[in-house]
Design an enzyme around this catalytic site. Structure first.
Site, mmCIF file in Angstrom:
data_model
loop_
_atom_site.group_PDB
_atom_site.id
_atom_site.type_symbol
_atom_site.label_atom_id
_atom_site.label_comp_id
_atom_site.label_asym_id
_atom_site.label_seq_id
_atom_site.Cartn_x
_atom_site.Cartn_y
_atom_site.Cartn_z
ATOM 1 N N LYS A 109 0.834 -1.196 0.000
ATOM 2 C CA LYS A 109 0.000 0.000 0.000
ATOM 3 C C LYS A 109 0.868 1.245 0.000
ATOM 4 O O LYS A 109 1.874 1.331 0.688
ATOM 5 C CB LYS A 109 -0.870 0.012 1.257
ATOM 6 C CG LYS A 109 -2.246 -0.535 1.026
ATOM 7 C CD LYS A 109 -2.929 -0.762 2.340
ATOM 8 C CE LYS A 109 -3.390 0.538 2.952
ATOM 9 N NZ LYS A 109 -4.529 1.138 2.244
ATOM 10 N N HIS A 689 -5.570 -16.985 -3.690
ATOM 11 C CA HIS A 689 -5.152 -16.164 -4.826
ATOM 12 C C HIS A 689 -4.502 -16.979 -5.923
ATOM 13 O O HIS A 689 -4.199 -16.463 -6.991
ATOM 14 C CB HIS A 689 -4.205 -15.063 -4.348
ATOM 15 C CG HIS A 689 -4.837 -14.190 -3.308
ATOM 16 N ND1 HIS A 689 -5.883 -13.352 -3.599
ATOM 17 C CD2 HIS A 689 -4.615 -14.069 -1.972
ATOM 18 C CE1 HIS A 689 -6.267 -12.737 -2.489
ATOM 19 N NE2 HIS A 689 -5.526 -13.156 -1.493
ATOM 20 N N CYS A 722 -9.826 -16.443 2.170
ATOM 21 C CA CYS A 722 -10.690 -15.310 1.825
ATOM 22 C C CYS A 722 -11.816 -15.826 0.925
ATOM 23 O O CYS A 722 -11.953 -17.039 0.750
ATOM 24 C CB CYS A 722 -9.850 -14.230 1.122
ATOM 25 S SG CYS A 722 -10.683 -12.628 0.991
#
Ligand code: GLN
Ligand code: ZN
Length: 750
Positions: A109, A689, A722
């Site tokens: 980030k 992912h 997730c």
């Protein structure tokens, strides 16, 4: 008063760059065509700023993917595994996205924004080769092109500073001082090339200076050492910082050698107080970042009072320029194409206008004119943001019983099942589902037909999960395109844009919903119970209700600027509170409230974190504490640096915490366990992912980690990291089968 910019959106009004880059990746467009589109987007941004009569325009952060990657490459900091790739554009994209057998750079980030930059990887060898691999010709040509169009005295060369580069990098075997010293000769060459072009200044971006890590005597000495050298290049330096104030480093950063201007963020932190406390050096220009580069709302209430207040405390000889607080990269380009949003606002009593980048440029000029006008009333009162209109009732923040007493009342049918299995919510977002959802939005499909498609999907999901043998089921979220938008659309106070795209990373842009008024569930109507009921009617196993938490709803939206973020979090908390009550009425006994963005909202400065966590946690509790003792409240976090928020997570008083865990090996699991969290715990067991189906062995070894963690096994659940919405069905089925099968085998041995 000069108007100065320090960065501009670089994606094109209609996402031209994204489209071209993605075509190029697919092999559907040539390099030449891509570079042409990119250049046109650059020119469009330049024209916007020139037309708005910006006096000094920051040039150079235009990028095909990410400006941090650009500087990594320009400075020659190429990790070894990419050096062999000859073609420079191929190499650039390989560093961004990876190629078979060569992994991409990591993404992190960009401070506390929703932008993500690539992480430079620096070791001694990389540093040693930087000089020979460096190449900033594309940067120089941007500066030359801009100089031709607007004149070189209006060009500021935007350069990423050595401290920000080094501190944002992943270092191996070298320290930050090694890196800044090692790369200095390369910077000096760059500076001398820039000097030869005769542009007005170098805008050296050092946002890292706002972080406490650099507010030490050692860093001060190092910064003075490095900037003394940089100053020797003889180019005026505009030291640009943003996203917070400079704290105790304020006096020395403003006086760094060679620095002829300092750009400060007056919209975050408390720069004005520092200015009052420490004063400002004569002979240095003060770049007053009073136009909030991260807000889509106008700065009409604050900009002029701030400028007046600044003027009142700096020596009269100090030149003040008016600027955005940071690059305008973080807001969309033009609000005038958003007719629906503007119409909506026109019908209300909005005190500040909606402003995107182009409009902020106009405002900058306007504020400069007002400031210099003889009619300037010298108002220096900066309006405080109103907090909650209604105070939160403390008793609404507490569950009826403490965890130890309420837990035995929850999900009693799972008694005796060790390591219950579940998932995080979403199942594959199929093309068909996306298509019918879109058609429904465009009113090309009736509600009845749309609901039938949604319900068919839900039935399939439920059947599949039962077949696989999961213990707690989910409905799969087929009705949601996005975990924010889905809720925001059903609440008052939210508006949406059609082209308000902001770059998140690379070619991924997002349209961030905008909060403009008080948020409530529209007509107090339930937002998720219909789908829950459909799902629960198909199975006797418990189905998890699925909600986005108030803090995440806030942090992934553009907030209002007239009331505090805290007040908005409480409004959202109240809305979700109503939804939880409705889900319970519908028969739901386990409700997951996702808060993946809780960590993201954490202020950059450690000293401000406790206050944020306090209200963020209260907003979550306001939402969830209404749940009956029998209702099992789950919360979920995606991968984060959890260390800083463990106290907050504990204070949320959820019954179950699920975290993305597998990317960190078992480090996260260990961290949570050693912290001693009491409630049920679900460390994600496999990485969602990747499209590879993880083998049974992997599940077994992760389950052994759990068994040996030291926490009672009764507290653990087995879930993926997730949601599964980006995966395909075959992978999901394969992975969940292994998940359940491995769990069953472990259970037998317990
Ligand atoms: N329930 C959401 C999903 O499964 C959670 C997403 C998230 O954590 N970002 O998609
Ligand atoms: Zn997640």
């Amino acid at each position: 008063m000069k108007v100065i910019t320090i960065g501009y959106p670089r994606i094109g009004l209609y996402r031209e760059l994204k489209k071209s880059v993605e075509r190029f990746w697919k092999g559907n467009t040539s390099q030449e065509e891509l570079l042409k589109v990119s250049h046109n987007v650059f020119l469009e941004g330049l024209n916007d700023q020139a037309n708005a009569k910006v006096d000094l325009i920051g040039i150079g952060s235009h990028s095909l993917y990410d400006h941090v990657l650009d500087w990594t490459v320009r400075l020659g900091l190429i990790p070894k595994r990419f050096v062999g790739i000859e073609d420079s554009l191929k190499r650039y994209f390989a560093m961004a996205r990876g190629v078979p057998d060569i992994g991409a750079l990591d993404m992190t980030k960009w401070f506390d924004t929703n932008y993500h930059n690539l992480t430079p990887e620096i070791d001694a060898e990389c540093l040693a080769n930087a000089d020979s691999l460096s190449d900033w010709s594309n940067f120089l040509s941007l500066l030359k092109d801009a100089s031709k169009i607007i004149g070189k005295d209006r060009v500021g060369a935007e350069v990423l500073g050595p401290f920000t580069l080094a501190k944002k990098a992943e270092l191996s075997g070298v320290s930050v001082p090694d890196v800044v010293r090692g790369i200095l000769p390369v910077y000096l060459k760059l500076f001398s090339d820039i000097k030869a072009l005769g542009v007005a200044e170098i805008q050296i971006h050092e946002p890292i200076f706002v972080l406490e890590d650099l507010h030490t005597p050692e860093f001060k000495a190092l910064a003075i050492e490095i900037y003394t050298q940089l100053a020797s290049a003889g180019v005026p330096l505009n030291l640009v910082s943003y996203f917070d104030d400079l704290g105790s480093a304020f006096p020395w950063v403003c006086r760094l050698p060679g620095v002829t201007a300092v750009s400060l963020d007056f919209t975050r932190g408390n720069t004005l107080a520092l200015l009052k406390e420490y004063g400002f050096p004569e002979g240095v220009r003060l770049g007053a970042g009073v136009v909030d580069g991260r807000s889509v709302w106008g700065d009409q209430r604050t900009a002029l009072p701030l400028l007046n207040a600044i003027k009142a405390v700096v020596p009269s000889t100090v030149e003040i320029s008016v600027q955005p607080s940071c690059s305008l990269l973080h807001i969309p380009i033009d609000v005038t194409i958003e007719t629906a949003a503007l119409e909506l606002l026109a019908s209300g009593s909005q005190k500040v206008p909606l402003r995107f980048a182009r409009q902020k440029l106009v405002d900058l000029r306007e504020f400069a004119a007002q400031f210099e006008s003889p009619n300037n009333k010298k108002d220096t009162k900066i309006a405080n943001l109103a907090d909650s209109a209604e105070e939160i009732d403390e008793k609404h923040l507490h569950r009826e019983l403490p965890f130890a007493k309420r837990r035995p009342l929850q999900l009693t049918e799972l008694n005796g099942i060790l390591l219950p299995t579940s998932t995080i919510g979403s199942f594959p977002q199929t093309k068909e589902m996306r298509r019918v959802r879109l058609k429904y939005r465009k009113k090309q499909v009736s509600e009845k037909d749309y609901f039938r498609a949604v319900d068919d999907y839900i039935s399939y999901c439920i059947g599949l999960q039962e077949g696989i043998g999961l213990d707690v089921l989910v409905h799969g979220e087929p009705e949601r395109s996005d975990m924010i938008e889905y809720f925001a659309e059903q609440m008052t106070g939210y508006l949406f844009t059609t082209n308000g795209w902001v770059q998140s990373y690379g070619s991924r842009y997002i349209r961030v919903p905008i909060i403009y008024g008080d948020v409530t569930r529209r007509d107090n109507k339930p937002m998720t119970t219909r789908e829950f009921k459909v799902a629960q009617s198909k199975t006797s196993r418990p189905v998890k209700g699925m909600l986005t938490g108030p803090v995440t709803l806030l942090n992934w939206s553009f907030p209002r600027k007239d009331i505090s973020r805290k007040a908005q979090a409480f409004q959202l908390g109240k809305a979700i509170r109503g939804e939880i009550a409705d889900l319970e009425t519908a028969g739901c006994r386990i409700i997951q409230v996702d808060e993946p963005a809780l960590r993201e909202g954490l202020p950059l400065r450690v000293s401000r974190r406790a206050e944020y966590l306090d209200w963020a946690v209260r907003a979550f509790r306001l939402a969830t504490a209404i749940a009956k003792s029998e209702t099992h409240i789950v919360t979920h976090f995606c991968y984060s640096e959890f260390g800083d928020i463990l106290d907050g997570i504990k204070a949320m008083d959820a019954d179950q915490i699920t975290i993305e865990n597998s990317r960190s090996g078992s480090a996260m699991l260990k961290e949570f366990v050693s912290y001693g969290l009491v409630p049920d715990f679900s460390p994600g067991i496999y990485d969602v992912h990747s499209s590879v189906v993880p083998p049974l062995e992997l599940f077994k070894s992760r389950l052994l980690d759990i068994k040996n963690s030291g926490l009672p096994i009764e507290r653990f659940w087995v879930v993926p990291d997730c949601g599964l919405k980006t995966r395909g069905w075959p992978e999901v089925i394969g992975a969940l089968r292994n998940l359940v099968f491995a769990t069953e085998q472990i259970r037998k041995k317990l």
